[in-house]
Design a protein around this motif. Structure first.
Motif, short mmCIF file in Angstrom:
data_model
loop_
_atom_site.label_atom_id
_atom_site.label_comp_id
_atom_site.label_asym_id
_atom_site.label_seq_id
_atom_site.Cartn_x
_atom_site.Cartn_y
_atom_site.Cartn_z
N ALA A 1 0.83 -1.20 0.00
CA ALA A 1 0.00 0.00 0.00
C ALA A 1 0.87 1.26 0.00
N GLU A 2 1.90 1.25 0.83
CA GLU A 2 2.78 2.42 0.91
C GLU A 2 3.49 2.65 -0.43
N THR A 3 3.96 1.58 -1.05
CA THR A 3 4.63 1.70 -2.35
C THR A 3 3.68 2.25 -3.41
N TYR A 4 2.44 1.72 -3.43
CA TYR A 4 1.47 2.17 -4.42
C TYR A 4 1.11 3.64 -4.21
N ILE A 5 0.89 4.02 -2.97
CA ILE A 5 0.50 5.40 -2.66
C ILE A 5 1.61 6.37 -3.07
N ASN A 6 2.85 6.04 -2.73
CA ASN A 6 3.97 6.90 -3.10
C ASN A 6 4.09 7.02 -4.61
N SER A 7 3.89 5.90 -5.32
CA SER A 7 3.96 5.92 -6.78
C SER A 7 2.83 6.77 -7.35
N TRP A 8 1.62 6.62 -6.77
CA TRP A 8 0.47 7.40 -7.24
C TRP A 8 0.70 8.89 -7.07
N VAL A 9 1.23 9.29 -5.91
CA VAL A 9 1.51 10.71 -5.65
C VAL A 9 2.49 11.26 -6.67
N ARG A 10 3.56 10.53 -6.92
CA ARG A 10 4.58 11.00 -7.87
C ARG A 10 4.00 11.15 -9.28
N LYS A 11 3.19 10.18 -9.68
CA LYS A 11 2.60 10.24 -11.02
C LYS A 11 1.63 11.41 -11.14
N GLN A 12 0.81 11.62 -10.09
CA GLN A 12 -0.14 12.73 -10.12
C GLN A 12 0.58 14.07 -10.19
N LEU A 13 1.66 14.19 -9.41
CA LEU A 13 2.42 15.44 -9.44
C LEU A 13 2.99 15.70 -10.83
N LEU A 14 3.50 14.63 -11.45
CA LEU A 14 4.08 14.78 -12.79
C LEU A 14 3.00 15.14 -13.82
N ILE A 15 1.84 14.47 -13.73
CA ILE A 15 0.74 14.75 -14.66
C ILE A 15 0.27 16.19 -14.51
N GLN A 16 0.10 16.63 -13.26
CA GLN A 16 -0.39 17.97 -13.03
C GLN A 16 0.64 19.03 -13.42
N GLU A 17 1.91 18.73 -13.21
CA GLU A 17 2.96 19.65 -13.65
C GLU A 17 2.99 19.74 -15.18
N ALA A 18 2.78 18.59 -15.85
CA ALA A 18 2.74 18.58 -17.32
C ALA A 18 1.58 19.45 -17.81
N GLY A 19 0.43 19.37 -17.11
CA GLY A 19 -0.71 20.17 -17.51
C GLY A 19 -0.45 21.66 -17.41
N LYS A 20 0.44 22.06 -16.52
CA LYS A 20 0.76 23.48 -16.37
C LYS A 20 1.72 23.96 -17.46
N LYS A 21 2.61 23.06 -17.90
CA LYS A 21 3.71 23.47 -18.77
C LYS A 21 3.45 23.24 -20.25
N ILE A 22 2.61 22.28 -20.59
CA ILE A 22 2.38 21.99 -22.01
C ILE A 22 0.89 21.84 -22.28
#
Length: 272
Positions: free
Chosen positions: A48-69
């Protein structure tokens, strides 16, 4: 994740949130697929901890991408669906192939493929049928090794094998199997020989040593690089090639069967 957020909007009032990235939430029920009843409590917590950490990182990257491109959401959906369809098709093809693949490959099939594609089997390295033994200098009766090496008596061959099991740090006693010469003599002074082709031509038996070890090499046959590989050396590769060709043919057969059945049953139409 994108499609799930867009198309599978679920009432979140009764769901338990376990993580958030800005306005996007991860809910507890979304972990059900990765946590099985057979999983221990400690393993479940780690997963669960591994999945949650992975989910957070992916969401941050997706949302950052939405801001920049500028993201073409329709194109993203199309690519995700294409990937999903490819995965499903691959899983079904793998299942079909597993059910129908004939894994028996005869010696005649291997030989026919070898003779029909002989130019594809040019050696890139020197290969040998040879005996190689590495012994510590402290090993007893090392002067007996050469005598045993050249004896064809079964008793002496058994004695040599027993001796190597007891004292050798590395050995290869089968002189009927082809091996890459560099692999056979690695971690020995023989690996540093500058002209191995000339060495093999000149030496059917060779002894050498370094600070701590004695090395014995007896070459029964050799084949140098840029020559045609013997069949015995490549027969496993040929078997895999034949099996892979059968897999490709089965995948094509499955595709044709599905398509032809659909045509017969009028399961699809193409509108002009």
């Amino acid at each position: 994740e994108f499609i799930k957020r867009k198309n599978d909007q679920t009432d979140s009032d009764n769901r338990v949130a376990i993580a958030r990235v800005n306005t996007t939430y991860l809910y507890k029920d979304e972990l059900d697929d990765i946590l099985t009843p057979a999983t221990s409590k400690q393993d479940s917590a780690e997963r669960a901890e591994t999945y949650i950490n992975s989910w957070v990182r992916k969401q941050l990257l997706i949302q950052e991408a939405g801001k920049k491109i500028n993201i073409n959401e329709a194109e993203v959906e199309r690519k995700i669906l294409d990937y999903r369809f490819s995965l499903i098709a691959y899983e079904y093809q793998s299942y079909y192939i597993k059910q129908h693949l004939d894994t028996a490959v005869s010696a005649a099939e291997i030989e026919n493929y070898y003779t029909g594609n002989i130019d594809n089997f040019v050696l890139k390295q020197n290969i040998v049928q040879a005996v190689f033994i590495k012994l510590p200098k402290t090993a007893p009766r090392t002067n007996r090794v050469k005598e045993l090496l050249f004896s064809s008596r079964e008793k002496d061959q058994s004695e040599l094998k027993s001796y190597c099991l007891s004292f050798s740090t590395a050995y290869h006693l089968s002189d009927s199997a082809w091996m890459v010469f560099d692999e056979l003599v690695k971690n020995s002074p023989l690996a540093e020989i500058p002209n191995k082709i000339q060495f093999l031509k000149a030496n059917r038996y060779y002894e050498t040593s370094d600070d701590g070890y004695l090395y014995f090499l007896k070459v029964a046959k050799y084949r140098i690089s840029d020559n045609i590989s013997p069949l015995e050396f490549v027969k496993d590769d040929i078997r895999n090639i034949i099996l892979n060709k059968r897999k490709v043919e089965l995948a094509k057969k499955l595709e044709d069967e599905v398509y032809n059945n659909a045509v017969r049953e009028k399961e699809f139409e193409i509108f002009e």
